[in-house]
Design an enzyme around this catalytic site. Structure first.
Site, PDB file in Angstrom:
ATOM      1  N   PRO A 314      -8.086 -21.548   3.700  1.00 52.07           N
ATOM      2  CA  PRO A 314      -7.168 -20.871   4.621  1.00 52.07           C
ATOM      3  C   PRO A 314      -5.828 -20.609   3.959  1.00 52.07           C
ATOM      4  O   PRO A 314      -5.329 -21.427   3.189  1.00 52.07           O
ATOM      5  CB  PRO A 314      -7.028 -21.870   5.778  1.00 52.07           C
ATOM      6  CG  PRO A 314      -7.283 -23.198   5.141  1.00 52.07           C
ATOM      7  CD  PRO A 314      -8.288 -22.958   4.047  1.00 52.07           C
ATOM      8  N   GLY A 315      -5.247 -19.465   4.225  1.00 52.23           N
ATOM      9  CA  GLY A 315      -3.918 -19.145   3.721  1.00 52.23           C
ATOM     10  C   GLY A 315      -3.060 -18.630   4.859  1.00 52.23           C
ATOM     11  O   GLY A 315      -2.136 -19.293   5.330  1.00 52.23           O
ATOM     12  N   ARG A 357       2.863  -4.588   5.114  1.00 52.87           N
ATOM     13  CA  ARG A 357       1.586  -4.570   5.825  1.00 52.87           C
ATOM     14  C   ARG A 357       1.482  -3.469   6.883  1.00 52.87           C
ATOM     15  O   ARG A 357       0.411  -2.867   7.044  1.00 52.87           O
ATOM     16  CB  ARG A 357       1.282  -5.930   6.443  1.00 52.87           C
ATOM     17  CG  ARG A 357       1.060  -7.024   5.396  1.00 52.87           C
ATOM     18  CD  ARG A 357       0.613  -8.343   6.027  1.00 52.87           C
ATOM     19  NE  ARG A 357      -0.754  -8.224   6.525  1.00 52.87           N
ATOM     20  CZ  ARG A 357      -1.074  -8.143   7.803  1.00 52.87           C
ATOM     21  NH1 ARG A 357      -0.128  -8.167   8.740  1.00 52.87           N
ATOM     22  NH2 ARG A 357      -2.331  -8.045   8.168  1.00 52.87           N
ATOM     23  N   CYS A 388      14.049   4.986   1.941  1.00 52.11           N
ATOM     24  CA  CYS A 388      13.979   6.450   1.928  1.00 52.11           C
ATOM     25  C   CYS A 388      12.541   6.928   2.070  1.00 52.11           C
ATOM     26  O   CYS A 388      12.001   7.608   1.177  1.00 52.11           O
ATOM     27  CB  CYS A 388      14.608   6.994   0.643  1.00 52.11           C
ATOM     28  SG  CYS A 388      16.364   6.623   0.506  1.00 52.11           S
ATOM     29  N   GLU A 389      11.911   6.540   3.146  1.00 53.64           N
ATOM     30  CA  GLU A 389      10.534   6.911   3.473  1.00 53.64           C
ATOM     31  C   GLU A 389      10.431   7.073   4.981  1.00 53.64           C
ATOM     32  O   GLU A 389      10.805   6.170   5.725  1.00 53.64           O
ATOM     33  CB  GLU A 389       9.542   5.822   3.035  1.00 53.64           C
ATOM     34  CG  GLU A 389       9.509   5.522   1.555  1.00 53.64           C
ATOM     35  CD  GLU A 389       8.785   6.590   0.756  1.00 53.64           C
ATOM     36  OE1 GLU A 389       8.031   7.383   1.370  1.00 53.64           O
ATOM     37  OE2 GLU A 389       8.975   6.634  -0.474  1.00 53.64           O
ATOM     38  N   TYR A 418       2.007 -13.000   3.509  1.00 55.73           N
ATOM     39  CA  TYR A 418       2.056 -11.699   2.849  1.00 55.73           C
ATOM     40  C   TYR A 418       3.361 -10.937   3.046  1.00 55.73           C
ATOM     41  O   TYR A 418       3.497  -9.832   2.532  1.00 55.73           O
ATOM     42  CB  TYR A 418       0.853 -10.831   3.247  1.00 55.73           C
ATOM     43  CG  TYR A 418      -0.453 -11.535   3.017  1.00 55.73           C
ATOM     44  CD1 TYR A 418      -0.914 -11.736   1.724  1.00 55.73           C
ATOM     45  CD2 TYR A 418      -1.187 -12.048   4.073  1.00 55.73           C
ATOM     46  CE1 TYR A 418      -2.094 -12.418   1.496  1.00 55.73           C
ATOM     47  CE2 TYR A 418      -2.366 -12.733   3.854  1.00 55.73           C
ATOM     48  CZ  TYR A 418      -2.819 -12.916   2.561  1.00 55.73           C
ATOM     49  OH  TYR A 418      -3.982 -13.610   2.330  1.00 55.73           O
TER      50      TYR A 418
END
Length: 464
Positions: A314-315, A357, A388-389, A418
């Site tokens: 598990p993480g 994510r 800038c996206e 993550y």
């Protein structure tokens, strides 16, 4: 109209670190530390968000997984033993390694950096693993020279390479075979890892996994310590795990018939957590452990085989819910999206550089106003980052209080897995630090990046 509203800790505690509550002033508090600018002022001066880690919650979740596996494998089903390996890719730092090692967990790594960190932080090499579909010589030399407990073989080419490096150190390397079982499970296609057409593992269907295990067993420099399976991530049902376990047991039986011992089965990880109030309640560690142990025990009984040691990795399910990200609000504006309809854009200091994510996996998150109680009704909102996206969107649709304004603090739960580990310096953003809180005190487990850190490798700038 947005329907994503952030459940408070009292209504969906699985989204939040264990020690989260609203204090008498309406301020969100974790581990006895209030999440506002008065408390986090120094932490927020680095011009990036702050990740807050509940140390007691981390310890608690790790101990729950360890106890569940030990009870299911030793007490419940008389197995040869159990081990929980924390999947370091979720989030890794020295203090985390030391904390989890103290609690008896192993550390699973997947790069030279992760392996080096685990060893330097004091993890017992016998409880360290190395994954990867493209392991470099540097990684293998470090693993073998430290006699780590397991190198998970991902392709047949690795077998000869590991044997050659083992001869160099006059030792036997401990290896497992990563088996692609054909069991499909998980959320987004990029995190489902057991189907045939992907980069990880050796196929059970084509016989590649069995062939690799037989080669390893007859290579003097190698020691076959087990078989490994990982079927995906963010999995919400146990059926796939049970089926993968059954398939591994069948392969193990064929190897035992060929007089090849397989002392351990590792059934990977991938257990889902909740990110928003719409997500189902996550699987319990006890249920996962019981199903895995029962399936392995029954499969071995049916084939007449001895029962192996069982391990899992598990993480996300350990790190994910114990951390939150605190985003300073920089600006807000109302945008007309249809006749008579507007959406409030809430721009924060941070974005896709500290949580990729939502862009990469279309992952959903939620957030709440943390530094004070809301004094206005909610309105349809979108939380966006500063990059800038146009796709730099953290939460596409959420109902937030209409009085959220510059200077406020939004807190996003379930970012422990993550977030920091996949953070980047896009637009030369500074990666956030990780502030551990416990019993009213706080300390940096990972300090925030500085401009000096950022420019250290730029030969024209140096320490400027």
């Amino acid at each position: 109209m947005a329907t994503n509203t952030c459940p408070e800790p009292a209504t969906r505690p699985d989204l939040w670190p264990t020690n989260t509550c609203r204090d008498a002033n309406g301020v969100l508090s974790i581990g006895g530390v209030a999440l506002n600018r008065e408390t986090l002022g120094d932490a927020l001066t680095g011009h990036q968000p702050v990740i807050v880690l509940d140390e007691a919650a981390l310890r608690g979740r790790a101990e729950v997984w360890r106890a569940a596996m030990e009870e299911a494998c030793w007490s419940g089903y008389g197995m040869a033993g159990a081990q929980v390996y924390y999947a370091g890719k979720a989030f890794l730092c020295g203090k985390l390694v030391q904390t989890l090692s103290e609690l008896g967990l192993g550390i699973d790594t997947a790069s030279l950096g992760e392996l080096t960190l685990a060893l330097r932080a004091g993890a017992n090499p016998a409880n360290v693993g190395l994954h990867g579909n493209a392991k470099t010589d540097a990684e293998l030399h470090l693993a073998i020279s430290n006699n780590i407990g397991r190198i998970i073989v991902d392709n047949e080419d690795e077998i000869a390479r590991i044997a050659a490096i083992s001869r160099h150190y006059d030792t036997r390397a401990n290896v497992m075979v990563r088996v692609t079982t054909g069991v499909h499970a998980g959320g987004h296609q990029y995190i489902a890892t057991a189907h045939e057409d992907q980069k990880f593992g050796l196929s059970l269907t084509t016989g590649a996994a069995e062939r690799a295990a037989r080669t390893i067993a007859h290579t003097p420099e190698l020691r076959l310590v087990g078989l490994h399976s990982h079927i995906g991530s963010q999995i919400t049902d146990l059926q796939g795990f049970a089926l993968a376990a059954k398939k591994l047991c069948q392969l193990r039986h064929r190897l035992i018939e060929a007089d090849i011992a397989v002392p351990e089965l590792d059934l990977g990880g991938g257990y889902a957590i909740a990110y928003t109030g719409a997500d189902p309640t996550p699987l319990r560690a006890k249920d996962v452990a019981d199903v895995l142990a029962k399936q392995v025990r029954e499969s071995c009984a049916a084939s007449g085989d001895d029962v192996p040691k069982l391990s899992i990795e598990p993480g996300r399910s350990i790190a994910g819910p114990v951390m939150v990200t605190c985003y300073p609000v920089i600006a807000t504006k109302d945008v007309t999206i249809a006749e008579g309809k507007t959406r409030r854009y809430v721009a924060v200091d941070g974005g896709m550089s500290d949580n990729i994510r939502p862009v990469l996996y279309q992952a959903s998150y939620t957030a709440t106003l943390a530094n004070r109680p809301a004094k206005a009704p909610t309105c349809a909102s979108r939380v966006v980052g500063k990059h800038c996206e146009s796709g730099d969107i953290l939460i596409a649709d959420i109902d937030l209080p209409a009085d959220v304004t510059a200077g406020d603090l939004l807190v996003m739960p379930a970012t422990g897995a993550y977030g920091r580990s996949m953070a980047s310096n896009y637009n030369l953003a500074l990666r956030p630090g990780v502030l551990a809180v416990n019993a009213g005190a706080s300390s940096w487990w990972v300090r925030p990046e500085t401009l000096t850190d950022l420019f250290a490798t730029d030969t024209a700038l140096g320490d400027a």
